[in-house]
Write a protein that holds these residues in place. Structure first.
Motif, PDB file in Angstrom:
ATOM      1  N   ASN A   1       0.828  -1.204   0.000  1.00 42.32           N
ATOM      2  CA  ASN A   1       0.000   0.000   0.000  1.00 42.32           C
ATOM      3  C   ASN A   1       0.863   1.254   0.000  1.00 42.32           C
ATOM      4  O   ASN A   1       0.606   2.203  -0.750  1.00 42.32           O
ATOM      5  CB  ASN A   1      -0.927  -0.012   1.222  1.00 42.32           C
ATOM      6  N   MET A   2       1.903   1.263   0.830  1.00 44.65           N
ATOM      7  CA  MET A   2       2.770   2.439   0.896  1.00 44.65           C
ATOM      8  C   MET A   2       3.645   2.569  -0.348  1.00 44.65           C
ATOM      9  O   MET A   2       3.971   3.691  -0.768  1.00 44.65           O
ATOM     10  CB  MET A   2       3.640   2.393   2.160  1.00 44.65           C
TER      11      MET A   2
ATOM     12  N   LEU B   1      -5.616   9.291   2.037  1.00 38.96           N
ATOM     13  CA  LEU B   1      -6.683   9.955   2.779  1.00 38.96           C
ATOM     14  C   LEU B   1      -7.958   9.108   2.801  1.00 38.96           C
ATOM     15  O   LEU B   1      -8.401   8.601   1.777  1.00 38.96           O
ATOM     16  CB  LEU B   1      -6.982  11.321   2.151  1.00 38.96           C
ATOM     17  N   SER B   2      -8.553   8.967   3.991  1.00 36.43           N
ATOM     18  CA  SER B   2      -9.791   8.198   4.218  1.00 36.43           C
ATOM     19  C   SER B   2      -9.589   6.703   4.022  1.00 36.43           C
ATOM     20  O   SER B   2     -10.566   5.950   3.902  1.00 36.43           O
ATOM     21  CB  SER B   2     -10.923   8.684   3.293  1.00 36.43           C
ATOM     22  N   GLN B   3      -8.347   6.259   3.990  1.00 39.77           N
ATOM     23  CA  GLN B   3      -8.060   4.851   3.730  1.00 39.77           C
ATOM     24  C   GLN B   3      -7.150   4.273   4.801  1.00 39.77           C
ATOM     25  O   GLN B   3      -6.512   4.985   5.558  1.00 39.77           O
ATOM     26  CB  GLN B   3      -7.357   4.683   2.379  1.00 39.77           C
ATOM     27  N   SER B   4      -7.094   2.977   4.785  1.00 41.26           N
ATOM     28  CA  SER B   4      -6.126   2.204   5.556  1.00 41.26           C
ATOM     29  C   SER B   4      -5.687   1.046   4.675  1.00 41.26           C
ATOM     30  O   SER B   4      -6.441   0.587   3.808  1.00 41.26           O
ATOM     31  CB  SER B   4      -6.756   1.673   6.842  1.00 41.26           C
ATOM     32  N   THR B   5      -4.485   0.555   4.909  1.00 41.76           N
ATOM     33  CA  THR B   5      -4.077  -0.684   4.247  1.00 41.76           C
ATOM     34  C   THR B   5      -5.144  -1.753   4.441  1.00 41.76           C
ATOM     35  O   THR B   5      -5.419  -2.560   3.541  1.00 41.76           O
ATOM     36  CB  THR B   5      -2.746  -1.184   4.837  1.00 41.76           C
TER      37      THR B   5
ATOM     38  N   ASN C   1     -11.995   8.150  10.605  1.00 42.40           N
ATOM     39  CA  ASN C   1     -11.137   8.983   9.753  1.00 42.40           C
ATOM     40  C   ASN C   1     -11.580   8.996   8.290  1.00 42.40           C
ATOM     41  O   ASN C   1     -10.767   9.180   7.380  1.00 42.40           O
ATOM     42  CB  ASN C   1      -9.659   8.567   9.831  1.00 42.40           C
ATOM     43  N   SER C   2     -12.875   8.779   8.084  1.00 36.88           N
ATOM     44  CA  SER C   2     -13.438   8.946   6.750  1.00 36.88           C
ATOM     45  C   SER C   2     -14.772   9.680   6.885  1.00 36.88           C
ATOM     46  O   SER C   2     -15.360   9.748   7.967  1.00 36.88           O
ATOM     47  CB  SER C   2     -13.648   7.596   6.054  1.00 36.88           C
ATOM     48  N   HIS C   3     -15.232  10.236   5.783  1.00 31.50           N
ATOM     49  CA  HIS C   3     -16.511  10.950   5.764  1.00 31.50           C
ATOM     50  C   HIS C   3     -17.661   9.936   5.815  1.00 31.50           C
ATOM     51  O   HIS C   3     -17.545   8.839   5.253  1.00 31.50           O
ATOM     52  CB  HIS C   3     -16.591  11.790   4.482  1.00 31.50           C
ATOM     53  N   PRO C   4     -18.796  10.281   6.462  1.00 28.00           N
ATOM     54  CA  PRO C   4     -19.928   9.353   6.525  1.00 28.00           C
ATOM     55  C   PRO C   4     -20.417   8.864   5.161  1.00 28.00           C
ATOM     56  O   PRO C   4     -20.950   7.764   5.044  1.00 28.00           O
ATOM     57  CB  PRO C   4     -21.011  10.171   7.240  1.00 28.00           C
TER      58      PRO C   4
ATOM     59  N   GLY D   1     -13.642   1.788   2.879  1.00 33.73           N
ATOM     60  CA  GLY D   1     -14.259   2.775   3.767  1.00 33.73           C
ATOM     61  C   GLY D   1     -14.319   2.302   5.198  1.00 33.73           C
ATOM     62  O   GLY D   1     -14.668   3.063   6.098  1.00 33.73           O
ATOM     63  N   GLY D   2     -13.970   1.036   5.413  1.00 30.58           N
ATOM     64  CA  GLY D   2     -13.902   0.530   6.785  1.00 30.58           C
ATOM     65  C   GLY D   2     -12.711   1.086   7.532  1.00 30.58           C
ATOM     66  O   GLY D   2     -12.657   1.057   8.753  1.00 30.58           O
TER      67      GLY D   2
END
Length: 465
Positions: free
Chosen positions: A103-104, A136-140, A236-239, A227-228
């Protein structure tokens, strides 16, 4: 040092080649995990980049990312998708858990290229940061499972197409061979007659069932949990981010993606991947069985069954001239063994999840896509270079039919099991045919025997007719 630049991460400074588009975290991965020369499947890389592109668009629409950053992140993503900079995606599958390294690697390449488009040097991150903006708004933890799903769906499509072609070829061969009667075999011993066409029709039927199971397992992959974020809660994400990402990813991939009913499930549970892998394992087992049958029927030419002829593709021996082996079938069987091995790795990876995350997704990603690609190519080669060219050896089919003792079972309803058994023993002892012995013993008249043993009565229900 002149060919290096200094980058920083939370552990300190890292030296990175000045021309490399990756950054500190990718460099650490290269140094920490110099395991092999494998790189991510291109389809997996592309799917990950598509997620980054979609996220930039959605975050811009939600006013979380400004126009300049979004525009250049999307430009960088488009370049990678078109084939540029793919040599910069370098982290092998055996890396830190969950796929953070992959991801990085993607984040850093996109960020560096985006900044370069704005006139900044690689490694500056003056405008676009790999974590703050590209990620932004993501995670691995939600990106990687989503990328696996998208890549798997896309790769399954050509596999399904190749399987349908293979089924069609088996159907053609079944029609071609339908009137060729041969000895059946159970326990590798003589059994009642079958037609070669019936055998090939059964192969087609088996493959159709396995293909439909794969299609069913593929359906589960359309439910994505992007989005999880870190643990499936969407922090850390928008609804609205999750639903908008589903729509944008569907648009970009041309797939009808759907929202997972449980975002946490898609991160800590790899059942959908295991189920697909298991269906590929089942297909492989079926192909192995079919291959074993074909190799047995081709065995010979002087000391085996030799009931079918496989197209020769290369000399079969470095010492025995004129020998031709079932090489394509052997190749397919090796592929299928590999699929079964990869499925075992995926099964172990699935059960190794703890609490909110399955950390074995890098291995699942590589092995699952490898399974699909190997099978797709193997099935196509088997179809075009072997199955299409198979011919029946009518002479040997007739030879073994007449020689076999399994044919005697047709007499059971007429003279009884015990008398038929006596005839089998006598046939084996004298070499005489069962039909002639039944007439000789007075069990049947010649006209009765001729009707009972006529070809049209040997491979279908015959009582009461």
């Amino acid at each position: 040092m002149n060919d290096k630049r200094v980058e920083k991460d939370t552990l300190g400074t890292v030296l990175v080649n000045k021309k490399s588009y990756w950054g500190a975290q990718t460099q650490r991965s290269l140094e920490n995990f110099p395991v092999c020369t494998l790189t991510p499947h291109p389809e997996y890389t592309e799917s990950t980049v598509i997620i980054k592109k979609a996220a930039a668009k959605v975050n811009y629409d939600l006013k979380l990312l400004d126009s300049q950053r979004a525009k250049n992140i999307i430009k960088a993503c488009n370049e990678i998708i078109s084939g540029k900079l793919k040599d910069q995606i370098v982290v092998n599958p055996y890396q830190a858990g969950a796929g953070t390294s992959h991801n990085m690697n993607i984040n850093e390449v996109i960020a560096n290229r985006g900044n370069e488009l704005l006139g900044y040097e690689l490694g500056s991150y003056k405008i676009i940061h790999p974590n703050d903006h590209v990620n932004l708004s993501q995670s691995t933890n939600d990106v990687i499972p989503t990328a696996i799903r998208i890549a798997s769906i896309k790769l399954i499509i050509p596999l399904i197409s190749k399987l349908k072609k293979l089924e069609n070829t088996f159907s053609q061969k079944a029609r071609e061979f339908y009137k060729i009667i041969k000895s059946g075999r159970t326990h590798l011993q003589d059994a009642l007659p079958v037609t070669l066409g019936q055998e090939f029709s059964t192969y087609r039927f088996s493959l159709t069932r396995d293909r439909k199971t794969i299609e069913k397992m593929q359906e589960n992959l359309f439910f994505v949990g992007i989005g999880g974020t870190g643990v499936g809660t969407g922090i850390n994400s928008h609804p609205r981010y999750h639903k908008l990402m589903i729509l944008e990813l569907s648009r970009l991939t041309h797939l009808s993606l759907k929202s997972s009913d449980n975002l946490m499930y898609t991160m800590n549970n790899a059942s959908d991947f295991l189920n697909l892998s298991s269906s590929l394992r089942t297909l492989s087992a079926t192909l192995i069985k079919i291959g074993n049958d074909l190799r047995l029927m081709y065995s010979g030419p002087g000391t085996g069954f030799y009931e079918i002829l496989l197209p020769p593709v290369q000399p079969g021996s470095s010492i025995m001239p004129g020998k031709f082996n079932p090489s394509i079938v052997e190749m397919l069987t090796m592929i299928c063994y590999q699929i079964i091995g990869l499925d075992t790795a995926i099964m172990l990876s699935h059960q190794s999840a703890q609490l909110e995350l399955n950390i074995m997704t890098p291995l699942i990603a590589y092995d699952l896509l490898e399974q699909i690609k190997l099978l797709t190519r193997g099935v196509e080669i088997f179809d075009t270079k072997c199955l299409t060219g198979i011919k029946a050896n009518r002479k040997m089919c007739q030879f073994w039919l007449e020689r076999g003792t399994g044919l005697a079972a047709i007499l059971n309803p007429v003279i009884g099991y015990d008398r038929t058994g006596e005839l089998v023993k006598l046939s084996l002892k004298t070499g005489q045919k069962i039909q002639g012995l039944a007439i000789q013993k007075g069990y049947l008249r010649k006209d009765q025997a001729d009707k009972l043993f006529s070809p049209e009565n040997l491979t279908r229900p015959n009582l009461g007719t």
